[in-house]
Design a protein around this motif. Structure first.
Motif, PDB file in Angstrom:
ATOM      1  N   GLU A   1      -6.011  -1.302  -6.280  1.00 18.48           N
ATOM      2  CA  GLU A   1      -5.299  -2.468  -5.743  1.00 18.48           C
ATOM      3  C   GLU A   1      -5.782  -3.750  -6.386  1.00 18.48           C
TER       4      GLU A   1
ATOM      5  N   GLU B   1      -3.897   4.556  -5.717  1.00 20.16           N
ATOM      6  CA  GLU B   1      -4.880   4.216  -4.690  1.00 20.16           C
ATOM      7  C   GLU B   1      -6.208   3.892  -5.352  1.00 20.16           C
TER       8      GLU B   1
ATOM      9  N   GLY C   1       0.684   6.660  -6.864  1.00 19.75           N
ATOM     10  CA  GLY C   1      -0.622   7.260  -7.120  1.00 19.75           C
ATOM     11  C   GLY C   1      -1.640   6.318  -7.729  1.00 19.75           C
TER      12      GLY C   1
ATOM     13  N   MET D   1       0.824  -1.209   0.000  1.00 19.21           N
ATOM     14  CA  MET D   1       0.000   0.000   0.000  1.00 19.21           C
ATOM     15  C   MET D   1       0.860   1.263   0.000  1.00 19.21           C
ATOM     16  N   ARG D   2       2.004   1.190   0.665  1.00 17.39           N
ATOM     17  CA  ARG D   2       2.901   2.348   0.679  1.00 17.39           C
ATOM     18  C   ARG D   2       3.317   2.690  -0.758  1.00 17.39           C
ATOM     19  N   TYR D   3       3.660   1.653  -1.527  1.00 17.15           N
ATOM     20  CA  TYR D   3       4.137   1.922  -2.889  1.00 17.15           C
ATOM     21  C   TYR D   3       2.991   2.208  -3.849  1.00 17.15           C
ATOM     22  N   ILE D   4       1.821   1.668  -3.553  1.00 16.70           N
ATOM     23  CA  ILE D   4       0.649   2.046  -4.352  1.00 16.70           C
ATOM     24  C   ILE D   4       0.382   3.535  -4.185  1.00 16.70           C
ATOM     25  N   ARG D   5       0.545   4.025  -2.943  1.00 12.79           N
ATOM     26  CA  ARG D   5       0.349   5.457  -2.709  1.00 12.79           C
ATOM     27  C   ARG D   5       1.448   6.269  -3.394  1.00 12.79           C
ATOM     28  N   LEU D   6       2.677   5.747  -3.318  1.00 10.00           N
ATOM     29  CA  LEU D   6       3.805   6.473  -3.890  1.00 10.00           C
ATOM     30  C   LEU D   6       3.600   6.724  -5.387  1.00 10.00           C
TER      31      LEU D   6
END
Lengths: 248, 255
Positions: free
Chosen positions: A127, A124, A122, A115-120
């Motif tokens: 998933e 979100e 962009g 999730m951290r890298y999904i946010r990084l």
């Protein structure tokens, strides 16, 4: 800054049916820790081969490639390759793709990293999406996230925007710079696009035609974000075109 | 759209039925039977119960032959595709054996597994295995051999090898082609089961055809053919559905 990668006298010969082909003819190159180095050269000059050798997918015929002093002999999670056309797996969701390199971590831990890298990058809300439901630029973001999730020291980018449309490509250039600044990885990008090289690089290694050597390494201190109409930008571009033997 | 497709299909059947009826009008049951005699014959064998036993016998044999072929053919094919040296040694052999009609194996099947004059499920299963095995091996081999090098490199880059590579990369990457091979193989096995049962056994739809012919009940022969067609169609639709579901779950459905 310390030296991360040293390439010394790298030769690469491919044996084909028509005989041996010299691709790399004694490449010398230093890559600094945390820098964004772009390798630019004419199509088919062997710049991708150089990157493959640095990644350990192929071995140099003679000479040496060392990372942190150790000879590169095989691929490693410490240095991850980002492919030109999405090398992400169409049978996995975005989540599973990004978690691909994370092995058997407990679910909570893995989920947090993914999730951290999904946010990084962009993504979100995507998933659970499958690559077939994503645009070219989004697939490329998944690929970046998958590479970054294993926390490598080095990212190899082999014409990562080559398969994208012109507009998406411009957007992804600023994205990759943003990601690079946030993660401080050593990035080595290969391209035949001189403008892309000048926009992205701290330093630009210009390669000759095959069999390739590094002609020169140019420093690029233009302030970011870079403006293609800036006189310095144009001057550097013209200089590279000059080395490549292209009249402008 | 859906209705249109159905309607068009129905037109084809109606034309065929009309032609059939016209060409066989007035025939007796010992001659080429018309649609009506066939339908009546189908009703009779269905009521007699022997039809159901024969369906079960045929499906049972196909299920065994097909499952064995898949169980051996998929791993073998993937291994042949993955290891070039193995492929160099065994692929020519596989390709040479492939064109032999499975029915040609019948004499050896009888010697190896027993059979005529005594019926043997094993011989029939062996023939069905032979018929399904080659399409499955060939599909699996080509699927593994054409695995995208980027996937292989990605996996090695992330240190994913061995069983994990097989499970997470090799199998899903080759699945679409393997499923196509399985569907093809099942179709062939269903064609072959009828032929195999005409030659060596005393049950099954092929046997039903031969037995009815010997009794000069051509209406039963035609009725058995209708049943063979229907079940073949059902098997193929079932495989097509499995194929679509497997691909859709991976977001790979091509629509």
């Amino acid at each position: 800054m310390s030296t991360k990668i040293t390439v010394r006298g790298a030769h690469k010969v491919f044996s084909t049916k028509k005989g041996d082909v010299d691709v790399l003819d004694g490449v010398d190159l230093d890559v600094m820790e945390g820098e964004f180095l772009v390798i630019v050269g004419p199509s088919g000059c062997g710049k991708s081969t150089l990157l493959n050798c640095m990644a350990g997918f192929e071995l140099v015929t003679s000479g040496s490639i060392r990372i942190d002093g150790a000879e590169v002999r095989e691929p490693s999670r410490k240095r991850v390759f980002v492919f030109q056309e999405a090398g992400i797996f169409p049978w996995f969701s975005v989540w599973d793709n990004i978690g691909f390199g994370l092995g058997n971590l407990p679910f909570e831990e893995k989920h947090e990293i993914v999730m951290r890298y999904i946010r990084l990058v962009g993504l979100e809300g995507f998933e659970k999406a499958f690559p077939s439901e994503l645009s070219g630029g989004m697939k490329q973001r998944v690929e970046f996230a998958r590479a970054l999730a294993v926390e490598p020291d080095v990212l190899y980018l082999d014409e990562p925007f080559g398969a994208l449309d012109a507009l998406t490509r411009l957007g992804m250039r600023s994205e990759i710079i943003r990601i690079w600044r946030e993660t401080k990885k050593t990035c080595i990008l290969v391209t035949h696009d001189v403008e892309e090289a000048v926009e992205l690089a701290d330093r630009i290694a210009v390669m000759t035609k095959r069999p390739a050597t590094v002609h020169s390494v140019l420093q690029n201190d233009l302030p970011r974000p870079r403006d293609p109409d800036h006189p310095g930008f144009r001057a550097l571009k013209d200089k590279i075109f000059g080395i490549l033997g292209v009249e402008r | 759209m859906k209705l249109r497709t159905l309607l068009f299909g129905a037109i084809g059947f109606a034309l065929f039925l009309g032609f059939w009826h016209w060409q066989t009008y007035g025939n007796a049951i010992g001659d080429l039977p018309g649609p009506w005699l066939t339908a009546r014959g189908l009703g009779e064998i269905a009521v007699q119960g022997i039809l159901w036993e024969n369906i079960v016998a045929s499906v049972f044999r196909v299920a065994w032959g097909f499952s064995l072929a898949a169980g051996i053919g998929i791993p073998l094919g993937l291994a042949l595709g993955w290891y070039p040296s193995l492929r160099a040694v065994f692929n020519p052999l596989v390709q040479a054996l492939r064109p032999i009609s499975p029915i040609a194996w019948l004499p050896f099947a009888v010697i190896l597994f027993g059979g005529y004059p005594m019926s043997s499920d094993l011989s029939a299963i062996f023939l069905l295995f032979m018929s399904a095995f080659f399409p499955i091996v060939t599909a699996s081999t080509s699927a593994a051999a054409s695995l995208d090098p980027r996937y292989i490199r990605s996996a090695s880059n992330f240190g994913v090898g061995g069983i994990a590579f097989f499970r997470r990369v090799m199998l899903p990457a080759t699945l679409p082609q393997i499923l196509t091979g399985l569907r093809l193989a099942l179709g062939i096995a269903w064609v072959v089961v009828v032929a195999a049962e005409m030659l060596g056994v005393e049950s099954g739809l092929g046997y039903q055809v031969m037995d009815s012919r010997n009794a000069l009940r051509m209406d039963y022969v035609a009725a058995a053919m209708v049943v063979i067609a229907l079940i073949g169609l059902l098997l193929d639709m079932g495989m097509a559905r499995i194929e679509a579901a497997a691909l859709a779950r991976r977001g790979m459905s091509r629509r």
